[in-house]
Design a protein around this motif. Structure first.
Motif, PDB file in Angstrom:
ATOM      1  N   GLN A   1       5.053   1.466  -8.314  1.00 60.47           N
ATOM      2  CA  GLN A   1       4.606   0.322  -9.095  1.00 60.47           C
ATOM      3  C   GLN A   1       4.816  -0.988  -8.347  1.00 60.47           C
ATOM      4  N   LEU A   2       5.904  -1.080  -7.577  1.00 58.07           N
ATOM      5  CA  LEU A   2       6.150  -2.285  -6.786  1.00 58.07           C
ATOM      6  C   LEU A   2       5.069  -2.477  -5.725  1.00 58.07           C
ATOM      7  N   TRP A   3       4.685  -1.381  -5.060  1.00 55.73           N
ATOM      8  CA  TRP A   3       3.624  -1.472  -4.046  1.00 55.73           C
ATOM      9  C   TRP A   3       2.309  -1.910  -4.689  1.00 55.73           C
ATOM     10  N   LEU A   4       1.989  -1.361  -5.837  1.00 58.28           N
ATOM     11  CA  LEU A   4       0.734  -1.716  -6.510  1.00 58.28           C
ATOM     12  C   LEU A   4       0.736  -3.184  -6.943  1.00 58.28           C
ATOM     13  N   GLU A   5       1.864  -3.665  -7.441  1.00 56.01           N
ATOM     14  CA  GLU A   5       1.942  -5.067  -7.855  1.00 56.01           C
ATOM     15  C   GLU A   5       1.891  -6.003  -6.651  1.00 56.01           C
ATOM     16  N   TYR A   6       2.497  -5.583  -5.545  1.00 55.91           N
ATOM     17  CA  TYR A   6       2.445  -6.375  -4.317  1.00 55.91           C
ATOM     18  C   TYR A   6       0.987  -6.500  -3.846  1.00 55.91           C
ATOM     19  N   TYR A   7       0.283  -5.385  -3.877  1.00 57.72           N
ATOM     20  CA  TYR A   7      -1.134  -5.375  -3.473  1.00 57.72           C
ATOM     21  C   TYR A   7      -1.970  -6.266  -4.399  1.00 57.72           C
ATOM     22  N   ARG A   8      -1.735  -6.146  -5.710  1.00 55.85           N
ATOM     23  CA  ARG A   8      -2.473  -6.946  -6.686  1.00 55.85           C
ATOM     24  C   ARG A   8      -2.207  -8.450  -6.474  1.00 55.85           C
ATOM     25  N   MET A   9      -0.936  -8.782  -6.219  1.00 52.98           N
ATOM     26  CA  MET A   9      -0.594 -10.184  -6.057  1.00 52.98           C
ATOM     27  C   MET A   9      -1.267 -10.795  -4.827  1.00 52.98           C
ATOM     28  N   GLU A  10      -1.340 -10.037  -3.735  1.00 53.11           N
ATOM     29  CA  GLU A  10      -1.984 -10.569  -2.525  1.00 53.11           C
ATOM     30  C   GLU A  10      -3.482 -10.775  -2.750  1.00 53.11           C
ATOM     31  N   LEU A  11      -4.115  -9.900  -3.500  1.00 50.87           N
ATOM     32  CA  LEU A  11      -5.535 -10.097  -3.821  1.00 50.87           C
ATOM     33  C   LEU A  11      -5.720 -11.299  -4.754  1.00 50.87           C
ATOM     34  N   LEU A  12      -4.810 -11.470  -5.698  1.00 49.30           N
ATOM     35  CA  LEU A  12      -4.883 -12.632  -6.586  1.00 49.30           C
ATOM     36  C   LEU A  12      -4.709 -13.934  -5.804  1.00 49.30           C
ATOM     37  N   PHE A  13      -3.812 -13.903  -4.824  1.00 51.53           N
ATOM     38  CA  PHE A  13      -3.599 -15.095  -4.004  1.00 51.53           C
ATOM     39  C   PHE A  13      -4.845 -15.413  -3.179  1.00 51.53           C
ATOM     40  N   ALA A  14      -5.458 -14.359  -2.636  1.00 54.97           N
ATOM     41  CA  ALA A  14      -6.693 -14.565  -1.869  1.00 54.97           C
ATOM     42  C   ALA A  14      -7.791 -15.134  -2.761  1.00 54.97           C
ATOM     43  N   GLU A  15      -7.880 -14.634  -3.991  1.00 52.96           N
ATOM     44  CA  GLU A  15      -8.898 -15.146  -4.911  1.00 52.96           C
ATOM     45  C   GLU A  15      -8.630 -16.606  -5.256  1.00 52.96           C
TER      46      GLU A  15
ATOM     47  N   LYS B   1      -1.906  -0.261   3.688  1.00 52.31           N
ATOM     48  CA  LYS B   1      -1.589   0.655   4.797  1.00 52.31           C
ATOM     49  C   LYS B   1      -0.102   0.973   4.830  1.00 52.31           C
ATOM     50  N   GLN B   2       0.729  -0.043   4.614  1.00 50.75           N
ATOM     51  CA  GLN B   2       2.175   0.201   4.595  1.00 50.75           C
ATOM     52  C   GLN B   2       2.569   1.117   3.437  1.00 50.75           C
ATOM     53  N   ALA B   3       1.918   0.937   2.299  1.00 49.78           N
ATOM     54  CA  ALA B   3       2.218   1.780   1.139  1.00 49.78           C
ATOM     55  C   ALA B   3       1.880   3.236   1.420  1.00 49.78           C
ATOM     56  N   LEU B   4       0.726   3.477   2.059  1.00 44.77           N
ATOM     57  CA  LEU B   4       0.334   4.853   2.366  1.00 44.77           C
ATOM     58  C   LEU B   4       1.282   5.503   3.357  1.00 44.77           C
ATOM     59  N   GLN B   5       1.852   4.709   4.253  1.00 46.23           N
ATOM     60  CA  GLN B   5       2.816   5.262   5.204  1.00 46.23           C
ATOM     61  C   GLN B   5       4.077   5.757   4.499  1.00 46.23           C
ATOM     62  N   LYS B   6       4.410   5.119   3.370  1.00 44.39           N
ATOM     63  CA  LYS B   6       5.579   5.554   2.594  1.00 44.39           C
ATOM     64  C   LYS B   6       5.294   6.838   1.807  1.00 44.39           C
ATOM     65  N   PHE B   7       4.026   7.019   1.392  1.00 45.52           N
ATOM     66  CA  PHE B   7       3.646   8.196   0.593  1.00 45.52           C
ATOM     67  C   PHE B   7       2.409   8.838   1.222  1.00 45.52           C
ATOM     68  N   PRO B   8       2.577   9.450   2.393  1.00 49.17           N
ATOM     69  CA  PRO B   8       1.399   9.942   3.136  1.00 49.17           C
ATOM     70  C   PRO B   8       0.674  11.115   2.479  1.00 49.17           C
ATOM     71  N   ALA B   9       1.347  11.844   1.592  1.00 53.54           N
ATOM     72  CA  ALA B   9       0.724  13.040   1.017  1.00 53.54           C
ATOM     73  C   ALA B   9       0.330  12.865  -0.445  1.00 53.54           C
TER      74      ALA B   9
END
Length: 592
Positions: free
Chosen positions: A177-191, A226-234
């Protein structure tokens, strides 16, 4: 102790004098406030601090502050806030700090302090509070997210929000959930940056402009992904969980395509991958206005699943295929427009194919039958229920729905009873109550000769079935044969033992409903009740006492004896409940 209290009280006098001098409170009111505070201060000087004492003090001061605000509005006086309002506010902060220091594990205390600071618009204090709270509760991802959201949305500090989420991930590296919120926040900042750029265009050097364009396109969010996927590759589900977030932002189409590409590359034969690709076609179809293009996208969805069922074994892919077909049938259409028939036929064809491969779950069988009912194919619905109970014979709700569907066709009673007995042989006995209730309701409604036989068989069944059926049997007997047969049945149940409390209560209601209720029988019923359940139900004793006091043939003098028995029988809170209700009864304040 007293000297500390007196010192604190003396520190409050200037503030109270100011309240009285400017007309916000009367002299009597300030004396009452001082008296109340003195009581709270003495409680705080105890060696063992109690959370409730602190909370009550905080609530009291908060109420004073709220009343002060209303008084200011009423009289239009806006001065002396530093000497009055701020002093009270600082006292509340001090109490909160003491509470959170003493009871650090209580998250609600921390959040209450944060909420108070927000209401005072003390943004610096809120930031510091979140920092202190997260030092104590650093293993709770939801708190890191709450703090980051406040920094981003209310404090308008993107850097602080980013820092909090990064730090939260260091303490909770396995929090998706932290990774998803981090991703969402960066997209919100870009917007937010994109909107700002539209409003104010500025000339910047080429290199800076290039870097800014990368941020505007959401490149930071892409790095987070990309960093999130490296933590949960499978974890394919985790990879796909970024898609709904990405689809909220029009400028992130490239990232959406990238996510699909990487998922297909990393998880080529997973059901979730095919489902995500197919649902992308559904999403596209839902936003297309042109009818022909919409149908083309829907066909692409079907094609993806057709390819998937040839490559992926197991029932999971069929379940996803069926759910997608159901969603396509239920896709939003113009008002009063029925879904295209070809989608319904496609759904039914997929159901048939999945059933042949025994890949339909009980819940999907239920959905299948619902679809058939909606399109009026009742015979097909019966066939589906038969298939469902053949493939899942232990699932009770499938048998119940099959029996309900049969009853709706008004068949001969023998046919209903035959199916009922067949179902009882298949499902676990302890879970069969819904079947018994359904068939007995059917028999009672149709005045079947088999009703009593079924009741007799049911009350001898598993305890989870026999208890409720005994109550139903007693009610049916009362309605069909009157009080005489009911008394005989009640006595038989009591002699057999293991009688639910509800049976005794129902029987008492029936006796009380007679034109001349017999006190001897009522007294015996209450004796049965208190013997079996007197240690767990205070109301039984109260009802018994009320009966003796109000019935024409009652013995009010026995109330004391019953009271003595109840006090001996009941323990703890139940004992206290009984004493309270008995006191109310004796003083004439008992409801009802």
């Amino acid at each position: 102790m007293a000297e500390f209290v007196q010192q604190n009280i003396e520190g409050m006098i200037p503030e109270l004098e100011q309240m009285e001098r400017v007309g916000l409170f009367t002299g009597e009111e300030t004396r009452q406030i001082l008296k109340k505070r003195k009581g709270f201060e003495y409680k705080l000087q105890r060696k063992t601090k109690k959370k409730d004492d602190l909370l009550q003090y905080i609530q009291y001061e908060t109420n004073v502050l709220a009343l002060l605000k209303k008084r200011r509005q009423n009289i239009g006086y806006t001065f002396k806030k530093l000497e009055i309002d701020n002093v009270i506010s600082q006292r509340i902060h001090k109490l909160f700090r003491l509470a959170t220091y003493r009871f650090q594990e209580d998250v609600k205390l921390w959040l209450s302090h944060v909420h108070f600071s927000k209401t005072r618009n003390e943004k610096t204090a809120v930031s510091k509070l979140f920092t202190r709270m997260l030092q104590v509760h650093n293993r709770k991802p939801d708190l890191w997210i709450t703090a980051a959201k406040w920094e981003f949305e209310e404090n308008l500090n993107h850097e602080n929000a980013r820092h909090l989420l990064q730090k939260g991930l260091r303490f909770n590296p396995s929090s998706k959930q932290l990774w998803l919120e981090y991703y969402r926040m960066e997209l919100l900042f870009a917007e937010k940056l994109r909107k700002r750029k539209q409003i104010v265009e500025s000339d910047v050097p080429d290199e800076e402009d290039c870097n800014q364009d990368a941020v505007l396109a959401g490149s930071v969010a892409a790095v987070v992904y990309k960093q999130a996927l490296q933590k949960f590759p499978a974890d394919v589900d985790f990879a796909l969980s970024f898609l709904p977030i990405c689809q909220l932002f029009d400028f992130a189409k490239n990232q959406e395509e990238q996510i699909f590409s990487e998922v297909q590359k990393s998880f080529p034969d997973r059901p979730e991958t095919f489902d995500a690709i197919a649902r992308q076609h559904i999403y596209t179809a839902s936003i297309i206005e042109d009818a022909k293009l919409k149908e083309i996208e829907i066909q692409k969805c079907y094609d993806v699943f057709q390819e998937a069922v040839t490559k992926v074994a197991g029932g999971e892919i069929w379940g996803l295929y069926i759910k997608a077909c159901v969603d396509l049938v239920q896709m939003k259409l113009p008002k009063k427009t029925p879904p295209p028939e070809w989608r319904i036929h496609k759904l039914l064809a997929v159901f048939d194919e999945a059933a042949r491969r025994e890949a339909v779950t009980p819940s999907l069988f239920e959905k299948w039958a619902e679809v058939l009912s909606n399109v009026g194919l009742i015979k097909e619905q019966m066939r589906v229920y038969e298939l469902a109970t053949t493939q899942h014979p232990k699932v009770i709700f499938l048998w119940v729905q099959r029996l309900q569907a049969l009853i709706r066709t008004a068949p001969p009673q023998d046919q209903v009873l035959e199916m009922f007995h067949e179902a009882c042989e298949q499902v676990p006995k302890k879970k069969s109550l819904p079947l018994w209730q359904l068939v007995l309701d059917y028999c009672i409604t149709n005045q079947s000769d088999s009703t009593r036989t079924l009741f007799e068989k049911g009350v001898s069944c598993h305890s989870s079935v026999s208890g409720p059926l005994k109550v139903l049997y007693l009610q049916w007997t009362y309605l069909s044969t009157g009080i005489s047969g009911t008394r005989d049945l009640y006595r038989r149940f009591m002699q057999a033992g293991l009688v639910p409390q509800q049976i005794i209560k129902e029987y008492i209601k029936m006796e009380l409903a007679q034109a001349k209720p017999k006190m001897k029988l009522l007294r015996q019923a209450y004796e049965d009740a208190v013997t079996e359940f007197g240690s767990t139900d205070a109301d039984l004793w109260i009802d018994y006492i009320q009966l003796e006091q109000t019935h024409p043939q009652g013995r009010p003098e026995d109330a004391g004896t019953i009271h003595f028995r109840a006090v001996k029988c009941l323990e703890g809170d139940l004992n206290q409940q009984f004493i309270t209700k008995y006191t109310l009864l004796q003083t004439g304040h008992m409801d009802g």
